[in-house]
Design a protein around this motif. Structure first.
Motif, mmCIF file in Angstrom:
data_model
loop_
_atom_site.group_PDB
_atom_site.id
_atom_site.type_symbol
_atom_site.label_atom_id
_atom_site.label_comp_id
_atom_site.label_asym_id
_atom_site.label_seq_id
_atom_site.Cartn_x
_atom_site.Cartn_y
_atom_site.Cartn_z
ATOM 1 N N GLU A 647 3.181 1.216 2.382
ATOM 2 C CA GLU A 647 2.544 1.214 3.701
ATOM 3 C C GLU A 647 3.549 0.839 4.795
ATOM 4 O O GLU A 647 4.475 0.066 4.568
ATOM 5 C CB GLU A 647 1.381 0.235 3.697
ATOM 6 N N ASN A 648 3.355 1.462 5.999
ATOM 7 C CA ASN A 648 4.189 1.232 7.196
ATOM 8 C C ASN A 648 5.635 1.726 7.029
ATOM 9 O O ASN A 648 6.497 1.411 7.852
ATOM 10 C CB ASN A 648 4.182 -0.241 7.606
ATOM 11 N N SER A 649 5.915 2.473 5.984
ATOM 12 C CA SER A 649 7.263 3.055 5.852
ATOM 13 C C SER A 649 7.432 4.196 6.864
ATOM 14 O O SER A 649 6.496 4.958 7.144
ATOM 15 C CB SER A 649 7.470 3.610 4.437
ATOM 16 N N GLN A 650 8.632 4.319 7.468
ATOM 17 C CA GLN A 650 8.935 5.410 8.412
ATOM 18 C C GLN A 650 9.658 6.523 7.648
ATOM 19 O O GLN A 650 10.751 6.317 7.116
ATOM 20 C CB GLN A 650 9.803 4.912 9.567
ATOM 21 N N VAL A 651 9.012 7.668 7.586
ATOM 22 C CA VAL A 651 9.541 8.788 6.814
ATOM 23 C C VAL A 651 9.424 10.058 7.640
ATOM 24 O O VAL A 651 8.658 10.123 8.611
ATOM 25 C CB VAL A 651 8.758 8.944 5.494
ATOM 26 N N PRO A 652 10.182 11.115 7.289
ATOM 27 C CA PRO A 652 10.035 12.409 8.000
ATOM 28 C C PRO A 652 8.652 12.970 7.793
ATOM 29 O O PRO A 652 8.014 12.721 6.755
ATOM 30 C CB PRO A 652 11.108 13.293 7.348
ATOM 31 N N PRO A 653 8.147 13.758 8.754
ATOM 32 C CA PRO A 653 6.826 14.368 8.583
ATOM 33 C C PRO A 653 6.797 15.229 7.328
ATOM 34 O O PRO A 653 7.779 15.891 6.975
ATOM 35 C CB PRO A 653 6.672 15.233 9.845
ATOM 36 N N GLY A 654 5.646 15.217 6.635
ATOM 37 C CA GLY A 654 5.494 16.033 5.439
ATOM 38 C C GLY A 654 6.071 15.417 4.181
ATOM 39 O O GLY A 654 6.143 16.094 3.140
ATOM 40 N N THR A 655 6.478 14.137 4.237
ATOM 41 C CA THR A 655 7.022 13.482 3.038
ATOM 42 C C THR A 655 5.904 13.287 2.001
ATOM 43 O O THR A 655 4.819 12.795 2.327
ATOM 44 C CB THR A 655 7.632 12.115 3.403
ATOM 45 N N PRO A 656 6.099 13.667 0.722
ATOM 46 C CA PRO A 656 5.058 13.480 -0.295
ATOM 47 C C PRO A 656 4.806 11.987 -0.576
ATOM 48 O O PRO A 656 5.734 11.173 -0.572
ATOM 49 C CB PRO A 656 5.639 14.171 -1.534
ATOM 50 N N VAL A 657 3.514 11.613 -0.829
ATOM 51 C CA VAL A 657 3.127 10.224 -1.140
ATOM 52 C C VAL A 657 2.406 10.229 -2.506
ATOM 53 O O VAL A 657 1.518 11.060 -2.736
ATOM 54 C CB VAL A 657 2.219 9.638 -0.052
ATOM 55 N N THR A 658 2.806 9.293 -3.340
ATOM 56 C CA THR A 658 2.164 9.154 -4.671
ATOM 57 C C THR A 658 1.329 7.872 -4.688
ATOM 58 O O THR A 658 1.819 6.806 -4.286
ATOM 59 C CB THR A 658 3.212 9.094 -5.786
ATOM 60 N N ILE A 659 0.038 8.005 -5.104
ATOM 61 C CA ILE A 659 -0.815 6.810 -5.216
ATOM 62 C C ILE A 659 -1.222 6.645 -6.690
ATOM 63 O O ILE A 659 -1.464 7.627 -7.401
ATOM 64 C CB ILE A 659 -2.057 6.901 -4.317
ATOM 65 N N THR A 660 -1.265 5.351 -7.114
ATOM 66 C CA THR A 660 -1.667 5.013 -8.508
ATOM 67 C C THR A 660 -3.056 4.392 -8.460
ATOM 68 O O THR A 660 -3.270 3.388 -7.764
ATOM 69 C CB THR A 660 -0.669 4.043 -9.152
ATOM 70 N N CYS A 661 -3.993 4.984 -9.159
ATOM 71 C CA CYS A 661 -5.393 4.531 -9.115
ATOM 72 C C CYS A 661 -5.792 3.986 -10.497
ATOM 73 O O CYS A 661 -5.462 4.561 -11.534
ATOM 74 C CB CYS A 661 -6.322 5.683 -8.750
ATOM 75 N N LEU A 662 -6.550 2.859 -10.493
ATOM 76 C CA LEU A 662 -7.006 2.218 -11.734
ATOM 77 C C LEU A 662 -8.513 2.130 -11.706
ATOM 78 O O LEU A 662 -9.160 2.139 -10.670
ATOM 79 C CB LEU A 662 -6.381 0.822 -11.872
#
Length: 662
Positions: A647-662
């Motif tokens: 969260e709150n990371s500054q990245v280029p637009p369109g950067t892929p994000v991976t979420i881990t769900c339990l």
């Protein structure tokens, strides 16, 4: 850099001999250029027919060129000081051309545009030379067919000053050119009127025929325009003007310019009669009438019709008049003199004196008789007293009584000066107006006689009016040789300076690329105009660098000896990609020139939102709504426990994000 529209003929070599240097004028049938005859090293004028004037069909084109060549040969045989000489002819790019004498000066149309009308002295002097040229053509069997001010060139006077046109050299151009074009037009379109309607003879309108008397009519219209400042007829359509020549008589010039002598009216009206048979037979006959009229108007001692001296206060003057300077036949060039009479002037006979035998004796007897009588002596005394009174009164009248003082009119407006002169009973005349930097237009700059000077009661005061501050537009000299541009700017009363030359992809070296101030800018006389000359096409052509990586662009410019100047900006394009350049690709530059490059800094960074503790599907929806492609690991129906990037990371637009769900 301003875009220049180049004339494709500028700088070209015609017939391996004539180098086109600049464009002088463009008319209805042809364009005139200045050129250098590289064989004889002299400046000439080259007139090339417009493509629209030459028939398009191949067979008709051949006939047109043949007729044009025949006309050129006829013109070339005309050797006369008032005819523009023809040196050569040929075709270039399929279009006929003439090589002619280059005359430094202006057309009569330019003179009339500046002066509006000429005084009779100048008008007759120009008409003499114009008719001498046309008369030479008539003697050679050639009819001009298009006599008008545009075809009459007024060269600079030998003395150098343009103020008095009497000493200027006049030359007539375009003999036979209208006939060659008209012949082709007749083949293509039937009988077609090619003359200029303001000067067209009635027989050309009604019958389409022309002879020497047609040129006489047109010359008469030109003389009318020089004297009055306008042509006799105008209308909304050319055909309306043409038919007025058929239906109406040309008015006398004095009806438009009061004070012109009747000799000038008769001269114009004889030349412009609607019946060709009533006109002078050719230009030579009209020339003789012009010379006689000029001598009649100029010789006040021999012709009582000439105006009396303006300074002779005993002469009644019912209207303003114009005088013409006397020109003695010996002062004319040899080709313009009238034939000498048999033995010159005839001597005046003296009247034989009456017989004087006995006169002295008779006078002596009468004196003795009168003086011997008291009444006789009284009568003699009375006569002496009366004569004395008459002499005294006459002396007072002619010396003092008839005079008053001139009013002060300088600095008044024209309307105020006229009103004040009318109240005082004076008549006003006007001298040539002149420019003045301080006096407003139509205010009085000077008067003659001066204020408070003696003037005859009811006499004439001559006023000089102001034209206001003189302003003139910078002429269009782009595309002309420096020498021609310098002469044109100097003639326009401007000071010429050379600026730094620059490369130009369209104009050859030595030709004017631009001026500062630009063409059409209104300036004062004596203003400096900087002329920028072309250095020709630049040695290096700028390559296309847009879309390339900056490192590749730098390497390319370094190989060509050019210097990159880099600026960076945010862009959707990849980082370090060239977005734009100046100058554009294909522009000519010299070694060491700067090439400005705009370079992409890449897309701006965006902040990754927090999705931890949100249901897995909701977390994915939040991320994808903000443009982040989302990947779910482990349990798609669980709760998000981890995310990468965080969260709150500054990245280029369109950067892929991976979420881990339990």
């Amino acid at each position: 850099m301003d875009t220049q529209v180049a004339d494709t003929l500028l700088g070209s070599l015609i017939d391996g001999r004539y180098r086109i240097r600049g464009r002088v004028a463009r008319g209805g049938m042809a364009t005139v250029y200045t050129a250098t005859d590289e064989r004889l090293e002299r400046t000439v004028a080259v007139k090339i027919i417009h493509p629209t004037q030459a028939p398009e069909a191949r067979s008709r084109m051949a006939g047109f060129v043949e007729r044009f060549t025949d006309e050129a040969k006829t013109i070339a045989r005309l050797t006369h000081p008032n005819v523009v000489a023809v040196y050569d002819q040929g075709t270039h790019g399929g279009l006929p051309y003439l090589v002619m004498e280059y005359v430094r000066g202006r057309t009569l149309r330019d003179v009339l545009a500046e002066r509006r009308r000429l005084n009779p002295d100048e008008a007759l002097a120009i008409a003499e030379q114009m008719l001498a040229a046309i008369a030479a053509a008539h003697r050679a069997g050639l009819v001009h067919r298009d006599v008008k001010p545009e075809n009459v060139l007024v060269a600079e006077a030998p003395a150098g000053g343009p103020a008095n046109l009497v000493d200027s050299v006049v030359k007539v151009a375009d003999f036979g050119l209208a006939r060659a074009v008209e012949a082709s037009a007749e083949e293509e379109n039937g009988n077609q009127l090619m003359a200029t309607v303001a000067y067209v003879a009635p027989e050309l309108v009604t019958e389409g025929r022309a002879d020497t008397r047609t040129d006489v009519y047109s010359a008469g219209i030109v003389l009318f325009e020089m004297l009055t400042g306008r042509v006799p007829y105008d209308g909304d359509r050319p055909v309306d003007v043409a038919w007025q020549h058929v239906d109406r008589d040309v008015p006398a010039p004095s009806t438009l310019v009061p004070g012109l002598h009747r000799v000038l009216d008769d001269l114009v009206q004889r030349a412009t009669r609607r019946d060709p048979g009533a006109r002078p037979a050719d230009a030579g006959a009209l020339l003789a009438e012009v010379q006689v009229a000029r001598d009649d108007l100029g010789n006040a001692n021999s012709h009582t019709a000439v105006l009396r001296r303006l300074g002779d206060d005993t002469t009644p003057m019912s209207q303003p008049t114009m005088a013409v300077a006397a020109v003695r036949p010996a002062e004319r060039p040899a080709w313009a003199r009238l034939p000498e009479g048999g033995g010159g002037q005839r001597p005046h006979r003296r009247r034989a004196a009456p017989e004087s035998v006995g006169v002295g004796a008779r006078l002596a007897g009468a004196r003795t008789q009168i003086m011997g009588s008291p009444r006789g002596r009284l009568a003699i005394a009375a006569v002496a007293v009366v004569l004395g009174l008459v002499a005294a009164l006459g002396g007072w009248w002619f010396g003092v009584g008839r005079y008053t003082v001139a009013p002060q009119l300088v600095s008044l407006s024209k309307a105020d000066a006229e009103a004040q002169a009318a109240r005082a009973g004076f008549t006003l005349a006007y001298d040539q107006p002149r420019y003045d930097e301080k006096a407003p237009k139509d205010s009085v700059l000077g008067q003659n006689p001066a204020s408070a000077a003696r003037i005859v009661k009811g006499g004439t005061i001559t006023l000089t009016l102001s034209l206001g501050p003189e302003r003139l537009p910078v002429p269009d000299v782009v595309g002309k040789d420096f020498e021609l541009a310098q002469a044109e700017l100097t003639d326009a009363k401007l000071v010429v300076a050379k600026g730094a030359a620059r490369y130009d992809d369209n104009l050859p070296a030595g030709v004017v690329v631009a001026t500062e101030p630009k063409m059409g800018t209104v300036v004062k006389p004596g203003s400096k105009v900087t002329v920028v000359l072309s250095k020709g096409k630049a040695p290096i052509s700028v390559p296309n660098l847009v879309g390339k990586n900056i490192n590749e662009a730098r390497a390319t410019l370094a190989q060509l000896g050019l210097t990159p100047v880099e600026t960076y900006k945010d862009s959707d394009k990849p980082k370090d990609e060239v977005l734009g350049q100046s100058p554009a690709d294909g522009t000519g530059v010299e070694k060491g020139a700067q090439v400005k490059l705009q370079i992409s800094k890449g897309p701006p960074a965006v902040v990754v939102p927090r999705v931890i503790d949100l249901p897995c599907q909701q977390a994915k929806q939040v991320l994808e709504s903000q443009g982040f492609p989302t990947t779910i690991q482990l349990n798609p129906n669980g709760v998000a426990r981890f995310q990468n990037p965080g969260e709150n990371s500054q990245v280029p637009p369109g950067t892929p994000v991976t979420i881990t769900c339990l």
